[in-house]
Every structure is written in C-alpha cells, then in structure tokens.
Design a protein around this motif. Structure first.
Motif: not given
Length: 87
Positions: A18-27, A58-76
């Motif tokens: 079985p392959k590991a799950s793959t998520y968009p944008k390398g998440l 949490v803040n560090w993770y969110l910074t990384v996530i926002y960068s990967k998915i190309g957004v700058s806010s929680r709502s986005a």
C-alpha cells in the motif's frame, strides 16, 4: 536459473504494497490533520490542546501550510480545505 524464475513468480503474485496517502501541494498527513481542525473553526489554542503540541508549534505549522497552499489567512485555508475535499 529456475530459482530466479520461481522467486520472480512469487514476487509478481505478492499483493501490492500500500502506498502512503498523497495530499495536494505536498502537504503531510500531520499538516492535513491540522488544516482540517482549523477548517472546523478551532483556535490555535484548541488545535494545540487536541494535538498535544504548543500554540507556537501550531503557528509554525500554519505558516508552513499557508506557504504550501498559497494562502495568507485562516479563511482562505478553510476554503482550500473544502475545495480540495480535505474536510
């Protein structure tokens, strides 16, 4: 040579690994887990408590996530999670 053919036959009939799950944008799975919690409306403090990590982490993770998915806010980020069927 016969042993090689037998080994090849056994490997060919083995169930696929079985392959590991793959998520968009390398998440990563952990990033998706956090994105799902944020998309559900949890605050940084609530996410930290649920995942047993610090608010700073949490803040560090969110910074990384926002960068990967190309957004700058929680709502986005929430919109991204919904559009990509992550929640």
């Amino acid at each position: 040579m016969e042993i090689t053919q037998q080994a090849h036959a056994e490997l060919s009939s083995a169930p696929p690994t079985p392959k590991a799950s793959t998520y968009p944008k390398g998440l990563t799975a952990r990033e998706v887990e956090m994105l799902r919690l944020v998309a559900q409306g949890l605050t940084d403090a609530q996410v930290a408590k649920q995942l047993v990590i610090s608010r700073r982490t949490v803040n560090w993770y969110l910074t990384v996530i926002y960068s990967k998915i190309g957004v700058s806010s929680r709502s986005a980020a929430t919109r991204y999670a919904i559009e990509h069927h992550l929640v």
